[in-house]
Design an enzyme around this catalytic site. Structure first.
Site, PDB file in Angstrom:
ATOM      1  N   CYS A  73       2.500  83.772   1.869  1.00 49.78           N
ATOM      2  CA  CYS A  73       3.940  83.992   1.708  1.00 49.78           C
ATOM      3  C   CYS A  73       4.273  85.392   1.185  1.00 49.78           C
ATOM      4  O   CYS A  73       5.401  85.854   1.315  1.00 49.78           O
ATOM      5  CB  CYS A  73       4.539  82.932   0.789  1.00 49.78           C
TER       6      CYS A  73
ATOM      7  N   HIS B 118      11.392  85.960  -1.347  1.00 47.62           N
ATOM      8  CA  HIS B 118      10.744  85.000  -0.445  1.00 47.62           C
ATOM      9  C   HIS B 118      11.488  83.669  -0.567  1.00 47.62           C
ATOM     10  O   HIS B 118      11.879  83.258  -1.662  1.00 47.62           O
ATOM     11  CB  HIS B 118       9.280  84.832  -0.833  1.00 47.62           C
TER      12      HIS B 118
ATOM     13  N   ASN C 134      10.914  77.316   4.500  1.00 51.89           N
ATOM     14  CA  ASN C 134       9.946  78.343   4.089  1.00 51.89           C
ATOM     15  C   ASN C 134       9.183  78.808   5.325  1.00 51.89           C
ATOM     16  O   ASN C 134       8.381  78.063   5.876  1.00 51.89           O
ATOM     17  CB  ASN C 134       9.007  77.732   3.041  1.00 51.89           C
TER      18      ASN C 134
HETATM   19  O1  UT7 Z   1       5.877  79.608  -0.400  1.00 54.64           O
HETATM   20  C1  UT7 Z   1       4.794  79.642  -1.216  1.00 54.64           C
HETATM   21  C2  UT7 Z   1       4.778  78.818  -2.339  1.00 54.64           C
HETATM   22  N1  UT7 Z   1       5.292  77.487  -2.250  1.00 54.64           N
HETATM   23  C3  UT7 Z   1       6.236  77.163  -3.091  1.00 54.64           C
HETATM   24  O2  UT7 Z   1       6.776  78.005  -3.749  1.00 54.64           O
HETATM   25  C4  UT7 Z   1       6.550  75.711  -3.283  1.00 54.64           C
HETATM   26  C5  UT7 Z   1       6.600  75.440  -4.752  1.00 54.64           C
HETATM   27  N2  UT7 Z   1       6.895  74.061  -5.094  1.00 54.64           N
HETATM   28  C6  UT7 Z   1       8.086  73.487  -4.836  1.00 54.64           C
HETATM   29  O3  UT7 Z   1       8.965  74.080  -4.253  1.00 54.64           O
HETATM   30  C7  UT7 Z   1       8.324  72.107  -5.394  1.00 54.64           C
HETATM   31  O4  UT7 Z   1       7.293  71.771  -6.298  1.00 54.64           O
HETATM   32  C8  UT7 Z   1       8.419  71.007  -4.295  1.00 54.64           C
HETATM   33  C9  UT7 Z   1       9.704  71.168  -3.528  1.00 54.64           C
HETATM   34  C10 UT7 Z   1       7.225  71.097  -3.375  1.00 54.64           C
HETATM   35  C11 UT7 Z   1       8.440  69.625  -4.952  1.00 54.64           C
HETATM   36  O5  UT7 Z   1       9.515  69.547  -5.896  1.00 54.64           O
HETATM   37  P1  UT7 Z   1       9.224  68.978  -7.352  1.00 54.64           P
HETATM   38  O6  UT7 Z   1      10.515  68.923  -8.060  1.00 54.64           O
HETATM   39  O7  UT7 Z   1       8.120  69.789  -7.962  1.00 54.64           O
HETATM   40  O8  UT7 Z   1       8.779  67.502  -7.041  1.00 54.64           O
HETATM   41  P2  UT7 Z   1       7.414  66.780  -7.384  1.00 54.64           P
HETATM   42  O9  UT7 Z   1       6.299  67.337  -6.590  1.00 54.64           O
HETATM   43  O10 UT7 Z   1       7.261  66.733  -8.877  1.00 54.64           O
HETATM   44  O11 UT7 Z   1       7.714  65.321  -6.855  1.00 54.64           O
HETATM   45  C12 UT7 Z   1       8.742  64.497  -7.439  1.00 54.64           C
HETATM   46  C13 UT7 Z   1       8.777  63.172  -6.723  1.00 54.64           C
HETATM   47  C14 UT7 Z   1       7.391  62.544  -6.585  1.00 54.64           C
HETATM   48  O12 UT7 Z   1       7.537  61.154  -6.787  1.00 54.64           O
HETATM   49  P3  UT7 Z   1       7.123  60.488  -8.206  1.00 54.64           P
HETATM   50  O13 UT7 Z   1       5.676  60.840  -8.387  1.00 54.64           O
HETATM   51  O14 UT7 Z   1       8.021  61.146  -9.201  1.00 54.64           O
HETATM   52  O15 UT7 Z   1       7.406  59.046  -7.970  1.00 54.64           O
HETATM   53  C15 UT7 Z   1       7.017  62.806  -5.151  1.00 54.64           C
HETATM   54  O16 UT7 Z   1       6.113  61.831  -4.636  1.00 54.64           O
HETATM   55  O17 UT7 Z   1       9.253  63.338  -5.379  1.00 54.64           O
HETATM   56  C16 UT7 Z   1       8.350  62.722  -4.459  1.00 54.64           C
HETATM   57  N3  UT7 Z   1       8.381  63.442  -3.196  1.00 54.64           N
HETATM   58  C17 UT7 Z   1       9.294  63.195  -2.232  1.00 54.64           C
HETATM   59  N4  UT7 Z   1      10.294  62.306  -2.143  1.00 54.64           N
HETATM   60  C18 UT7 Z   1      11.049  62.318  -1.028  1.00 54.64           C
HETATM   61  C19 UT7 Z   1       7.586  64.471  -2.799  1.00 54.64           C
HETATM   62  N5  UT7 Z   1       7.959  64.885  -1.575  1.00 54.64           N
HETATM   63  C20 UT7 Z   1       9.010  64.109  -1.210  1.00 54.64           C
HETATM   64  C21 UT7 Z   1       9.835  64.074  -0.057  1.00 54.64           C
HETATM   65  N6  UT7 Z   1      10.835  63.180  -0.010  1.00 54.64           N
HETATM   66  N7  UT7 Z   1       9.659  64.906   0.976  1.00 54.64           N
END
Ligand code: UT7
Length: 323
Positions: A113, A250, A280
Site C-alpha cells: 500500500c 492512502h 482500498n
Molecule cells: O492498506 C494497508 C493496511 N490495511 C489497513 O490499513 C487495514 C487496517 N485495519 C482496518 O481497517 C480494520 O481493522 C478493519 C476494517 C479491517 C476491521 O475493523 P475493526 O474495527 O478493527 O474490527 P475487528 O477486526 O475488531 O472486528 C470486529 C468484529 C469482529 O467480531 P467479534 O469478534 O467482535 O464478534 C469481526 O469478526 O467485526 C467482525 N467482522 C465483520 N462483521 C461484519 C469482521 N469483518 C466483518 C465483516 N462484516 N466484513
C-alpha cells in the site's frame, strides 16, 4: 536545483462496480458494518480482459494526455504494484510495450500500500540524479485476484484500479517556494510480516496465494507510523500542519484517515477521501485520490500537498510536494 514537478495525472477503473449490498449476498456482512468500520460504499472489480497492466496503461495514457505529452517524451516508467500480470516481466515493461515505447527503461517497485510513495521517491531520486527527465509513475492493482472471497474480514475492503502521474525535471531555486517534490520519507520493518501478507508465491508454494490480514493489528500501528513520517517531512522542510493545503492519504479506512489527520492537526476539509468510492486499491489509492482532487480543481498550482501511506511489510512513507 533540479525538482520533480507533476505535469499530468490520470486514472483508469474497471467497468464493474461491486456494492456493499452485493457483498451481503456473498459473505456474512452488512452495508452498515462496512460503512461504519471502514467508510467504504463500493469498489471496482476487474473483469475479463482487465488486468493490472491494462488499467495501468489506461491511467498512463490519461496522464500523458493531461500533460500534453506522448510516450516518446518519457524516459522511465515506474509501476508500483503487488498484483503484477505475471511474475515477470515487470508490469512496467508490459505497459511500456502497450504504449508503443521502445526506448528508455521501466521497472516495478513492490511496497504494497506504500507502493506509490516508494515509486514517487524512486522517480524523484532518478530525476534529481540526472538519470531521467520525465517519469511516468503508476500505481496499478487488481487486488480482487488475490482475495479470499469467503473471508469477510478482508474481501469487503479491497478494490481494483490505477492512477498515474508524469513527473518532469524542472529547475528550482532549492527553496520551499519551488514547485515539485520537496521531501520524501520512507520506512520499513519486516518484523510485522505476519500481520499483512499473501500466503503464496513463486518461491514458496508455487501459487499466487491469498491476502491474509490481522486488521486490528494493522490498524493499531497505522496512525503512529503515518504520523512518524509526516513529522519527519515537517522536520526536513520546516513546514507545519498549517502549511498543508491538501492531505492525500492512502485510502484504507476512513477511521485511519480521520485519526491521522486529527493527530497531525490537519482539518478534515483539507483531506482528500475516495475510500468510499474505490475501497482500498493499495498502490493505486493515492494517485486515484490525487487525480480526483486535482481533476475537480481542489488542488491548484502552488498548493502544498502531503501524500502518506502505510501497508504490508510493514512499509510506510510520505511525500511532501508543491503542485
Ligand atoms: O492498506 C494497508 C493496511 N490495511 C489497513 O490499513 C487495514 C487496517 N485495519 C482496518 O481497517 C480494520 O481493522 C478493519 C476494517 C479491517 C476491521 O475493523 P475493526 O474495527 O478493527 O474490527 P475487528 O477486526 O475488531 O472486528 C470486529 C468484529 C469482529 O467480531 P467479534 O469478534 O467482535 O464478534 C469481526 O469478526 O467485526 C467482525 N467482522 C465483520 N462483521 C461484519 C469482521 N469483518 C466483518 C465483516 N462484516 N466484513
Amino acid at each position: 536545483m533540479i525538482r520533480s514537478v507533476v505535469r499530468g495525472f490520470g486514472t483508469a477503473l474497471p467497468k464493474r462496480v461491486l456494492t456493499n449490498a452485493e457483498l451481503e449476498s456473498m459473505v456474512d456482512t452488512s452495508d452498515e458494518w462496512i460503512v461504519q468500520r471502514t467508510g467504504i460504499r463500493q469498489r471496482y472489480i476487474a473483469g475479463e480482459g482487465e488486468t493490472t497492466a491494462s488499467l495501468g496503461e489506461g491511467a498512463a495514457r490519461a496522464a500523458l494526455d493531461k500533460a500534453g505529452l506522448t510516450a516518446a517524451d518519457i524516459d522511465l516508467i515506474i509501476v508500483a504494484t503487488s498484483t503484477p500480470d505475471n511474475t515477470f516481466p515487470a508490469t512496467a515493461v508490459n505497459i511500456q510495450n502497450r504504449l508503443g515505447m521502445h526506448h528508455g527503461f521501466a521497472f516495478d517497485v513492490q511496497a504494497v500500500c506504500s507502493g506509490f510513495v516508494y515509486a514517487v521517491t524512486t522517480a524523484d531520486a532518478y530525476i534529481r540524479g540526472g538519470l531521467a527527465k520525465r517519469v511516468l509513475v503508476i500505481g496499478a492493482e487488481t487486488f480482487s485476484r488475490i482475495l479470499d472471497w469467503t473471508d469477510r474480514t478482508t474481501c469487503v475492503l479491497f478494490g481494483d484500479g490505477a492512477g498515474a502521474i508524469v513527473l518532469e525535471a524542472q529547475e528550482g531555486a532549492g527553496t520551499n517556494a519551488d514547485r515539485g517534490v520537496l521531501t520524501t520519507q520512507l520506512r520499513s520493518d519486516g518484523a510485522h510480516r505476519d500481520k499483512l501478507f499473501v500466503d503464496g508465491g513463486p518461491s514458496t508454494t508455487g501459487t499466487v496465494g491469498h491476502l491474509r490480514m490481522e486488521g486490528r493489528e494493522v490498524f493499531k500501528h497505522a496512525v503512529g507510523m503515518i504520523t512518524d513520517v509526516v513529522i519527519s517531512s515537517f522536520d526536513a522542510t520546516g513546514f507545519t500542519a498549517d502549511d498543508i493545503d491538501w492531505l492525500v492519504p492512502h485510502q484504507a479506512n476512513k477511521r485511519i484517515i480521520d485519526g491521522s489527520a486529527k493527530k497531525l492537526g490537519i482539518p478534515l476539509e483539507k483531506v482528500v477521501v475516495t475510500v468510499d468510492q474505490h475501497g482500498n486499491t493499495s498502490a493505486a489509492s493515492i494517485p486515484l485520490a490525487l487525480a480526483a482532487a486535482a481533476g475537480d480543481g481542489r488542488i491548484k498550482e502552488g498548493d502544498i500537498v502531503l501524500l502518506e501511506a502505510m501497508g504490508g511489510g510493514f512499509t510506510w512513507g510520505a511525500v511532501l510536494l508543491r503542485w
